[in-house]
Design an enzyme around this catalytic site. Structure first.
Site, PDB file in Angstrom:
ATOM      1  CB  SER A  73      44.139  38.247  34.197  1.00 26.84           C
ATOM      2  OG  SER A  73      42.518  37.636  33.836  1.00 26.84           O
ATOM      3  CE1 TYR A 116      41.634  41.679  37.790  1.00 26.56           C
ATOM      4  CE2 TYR A 116      41.158  40.521  35.602  1.00 26.56           C
ATOM      5  CZ  TYR A 116      41.681  40.579  36.811  1.00 26.56           C
ATOM      6  OH  TYR A 116      42.080  39.396  37.499  1.00 26.56           O
TER       7      TYR A 116
END
Length: 254
Positions: free
Chosen positions: A146, A159
């Protein structure tokens, strides 16, 4: 389909394929000619996807998979090999996010994100690489990272940490697995609109986020197709340990 990106004769395993990007990745690979093992915990959605791919002259089989369970991973790989043939492409896509202030994040919540996003990616990559080495055919492992693995944001500590780890895990694996003709690369999307996040991105918070993106908009699932097919196909045969960021310029902005 350009022959450079043709995946005829290839077998792909996509994790987290029941929804969002995983579902789209599976369809993209099937359209390019690959037979696809679509894996996730929720098999109802997988069966629908398999039927959709079949209706478009593709081949896909649904497999129940929990990436936090090494035994589940082994069973998934065995089923994919038995039903479709040797796995040549892995899209390590399964992941979760828990949005919560760091001071309020429970230990169980932190562990759940780490176990899915990092340990799950590791165990999948290791076992599929062992499968490829055993059969001697090489292949491509694509880890879905990401933009938040390179640029952090608030309330997503777990995350951000796991996606940063996935980026460097990709590089480490690429060094060790190159001798076996296994390429390991990472795809790092920015904000991509899917059924899962559409309400959020089209709401007030989404409008604020857009202002931080130089292209002033969110990506669409199809915007990832080129990078995915590049990494999955022989078009990237001299490319390993790379991270392709697709984020509308977000990570380039200060």
């Amino acid at each position: 389909m350009n022959s450079l990106f043709n995946l005829e004769g290839q077998v792909a395993l996509v994790t987290g394929a029941s929804s969002g990007l995983g579902r789209h990745f599976a369809q993209t690979l099937a359209t390019a000619g690959a037979k696809v093992a679509i894996a996730a915990r929720r098999t109802e959605s997988l069966s629908d996807l398999a039927r959709k791919i079949s209706a478009e002259d593709g081949r896909a089989i649904p497999i129940r998979l929990d990436v936090t369970d090494p035994n589940s991973i082994s069973a998934c790989i065995d089923t994919a090999e038995t039903e479709l043939g040797p796995i040549t492409i892995l899209v390590n896509n399964a992941g979760i996010a828990i949005s919560k202030p760091a001071l309020e994040l429970e230990r169980e919540e932190w562990d759940r994100v780490i176990d899915t996003n990092l340990n799950g990616v590791w165990h999948m990559a290791q076992q599929v690489a062992q499968h490829m080495v055993r059969l001697g055919h090489g292949g491509s492992i694509i880890n879905v990272a990401s933009v938040l693995g390179e640029r952090a944001t608030g309330q997503l500590a777990g995350y951000c940490a796991t996606k940063a780890a996935v980026v460097n895990l990709t590089r480490a694996l690429s060094i060790e697995l190159a001798r076996y003709n296994i390429r390991v690369n990472a795809l790092a999307p920015g904000y991509i609109e899917t059924d899962i996040n559409r309400d959020f991105l089209t709401g007030p918070m989404g409008e604020k986020l857009k202002k931080k993106i130089p292209q002033r908009g969110f990506g669409q699932e199809r915007d990832l197709d080129g990078a995915l097919l590049l990494m999955a196909s022989d078009a990237s045969r001299y490319m390993t340990g790379s991270v392709i960021t697709i984020d509308g310029g977000q990570s380039a902005a200060v």
